[in-house]
Enzyme design. Sequence first.
Site, short mmCIF file in Angstrom:
data_model
loop_
_atom_site.label_atom_id
_atom_site.label_comp_id
_atom_site.label_asym_id
_atom_site.label_seq_id
_atom_site.Cartn_x
_atom_site.Cartn_y
_atom_site.Cartn_z
N ARG A 1 3.21 3.11 1.24
CA ARG A 1 2.97 1.85 1.38
C ARG A 1 1.60 1.44 2.35
O ARG A 1 0.84 0.76 2.02
CB ARG A 1 4.01 0.82 1.30
CG ARG A 1 4.87 0.81 2.42
CD ARG A 1 5.80 -0.14 2.62
NE ARG A 1 6.90 -0.07 3.66
CZ ARG A 1 7.83 -1.01 3.82
NH1 ARG A 1 8.11 -1.75 2.97
NH2 ARG A 1 8.57 -0.85 4.62
N GLU B 1 21.12 -0.53 -0.30
CA GLU B 1 19.90 0.54 0.53
C GLU B 1 19.67 1.46 -0.46
O GLU B 1 20.34 1.89 -1.51
CB GLU B 1 20.34 1.11 1.68
CG GLU B 1 20.45 0.06 2.83
CD GLU B 1 19.45 -0.72 3.29
OE1 GLU B 1 18.17 -0.23 3.08
OE2 GLU B 1 19.68 -1.84 3.78
#
Length: 352
Positions: free
Chosen positions: A196, A131
Site C-alpha cells: 500500500r 486480524e
Amino acid sequence: MDSPSSNISLKKCFVILISQFCIACIFFLLYGKINLASIFFKINLEEPSLELSNHSQITILLWTWPFGDTFPLNQCPLSLNNSGCFYTQNRLLYSDADAVVLHHRDVCCSKKNLPQLPRPPNQYWVWFNLESPSNTPRLDFLNNLINLTMGYRSDSDVFAPYGWLEQNDKEVNFTIPTKNKLVAWAISNWDSNSRRVRYYEQLKQHVSIDVFGRLHRSLSNNEQQQVLSQYKFYLAFENSVHEDYITEKLWKNSLMYGCVPIVLGPPRANYERFIPKDSFIHVEDFSTAQELAAYILQLDKDDKAYKKYFHWRTRFHSIQEFGWDIHYCKICKALKKAPKHKTIASLADWYK
Ligand SMILES: *[C@@H]1O[C@H](CO)[C@@H](O)[C@H](O)[C@H]1NC(C)=O
Ligand SMILES: *[C@@H]1O[C@H](CO)[C@@H](O)[C@H](O)[C@H]1NC(C)=O
Ligand SMILES: *[C@@H]1O[C@H](CO)[C@@H](O)[C@H](O)[C@H]1NC(C)=O
C-alpha cells in the site's frame, strides 16, 4: 419461670438453625457446582429472571474480555435473536458452558492461557479473531482444540465482519457531504515496503494526497468525520491482502464519512460480494497508478460522474459503528445451527 423457658426456646432455635445449616451443606455438596454457579450468577446477572439451572439454555462463556474491553452482556438487539442463550464471563461456569469464546489476542500463544479444567465433551471452543492471517502468526498451539471459528471471513462459523450494508425501509435521498478536498489517507502503521505504501508513492506523483496518522498530519478521533468527509476520495488500503479482509478503512473512513473508497485489498469480485460494484474504485481497475490518478482528476471535474458513486445509497446504508457486543451477539444463532461435532485440526491451514 421466665428465664428457663426462654433458655429452652433459645436451645430449640439453635438446634433448628444447626440442622438447617447441615441440610444446606448437604445440598451444597450434592449440587455444589450448580448452587455455586447460581450464587455467582445472581451477583453478576443483569437480568435476574434468567436461571442457570435451566439446562435447555445455551451458556456462552467469554474466556476473556477482548483486549480487556468490557461491555454489557445479554443486551443483544432483537434482530440477532439471542433467545435461549446466556452470555457470561464468569469462569466458574466453565463446566456448564456450551461454548467458550477464546479471543485470539488474549490467549495467544500459549496453552497456559486456555481453560485448564477437564473439557465437557459437547462444549464448543470458538476462536475469535479479527486480524488478518498476516498479523496472526503462531497458530499451532491451537491445533486440534478449536471447534468453531469467528471472524471477518464469510466462511467462519460465526461471521463477524467489520461492517455491512442494510437495505433502507424506503428510498432515501442521500446528501453528499460538502466537498472541497480531493484525496485523503489515514495510516498508523507505515511500512515503506508494504504494497500500500509503494502504491501510494506512485499515486502521489500524479495527484495530491493528504496523509493523516502517526508520522503525518495528526487526526484525533473527534475530528475524523469532520475532516475526512470533506474529501471526495479516501484510500481504503488494507494492511495485507486476504480474502474478505475488508476493514473499517472501507466501512467507516470511506462509507460512513461519505467518501468514495479507492480500495486496495482482495480482488474486486470479493468486494462486490459485500458492496455494490458502483460504490467504489479498485486500484486494480487500472493498469497503473498514473491511470488511476487521471481518473480521479477526471471525476473531480465531472460532478455527474462522481455522484454516480452515491446512487446505491438510496437503497442501502452502511453499518460500521458498533461495539464488541454486536460481534458476540452473533454467536447464539450460529451455535444453534453449528455442526454437532467439528474439530479444526490446523487453524493455520485454513487461516492464510
Ligand atoms: C428465535 O429463535 C428461536 C429458536 O431458537 C425461534 O423459536 C424463534 O422463532 C426465533 N424468533 C425470531 C423472532 O426469529
Ligand atoms: C428525493 O429527491 C427527489 C428529487 O429531488 C424528490 O422528487 C423525492 O421526493 C425525494 N425523496 C425523498 C424521500 O425525499
Ligand atoms: C471440540 O473439539 C474437541 C477437541 O478436539 C473435541 O474433543 C470435542 O468433541 C469437540 N466438540 C464438539 C462439540 O464438536
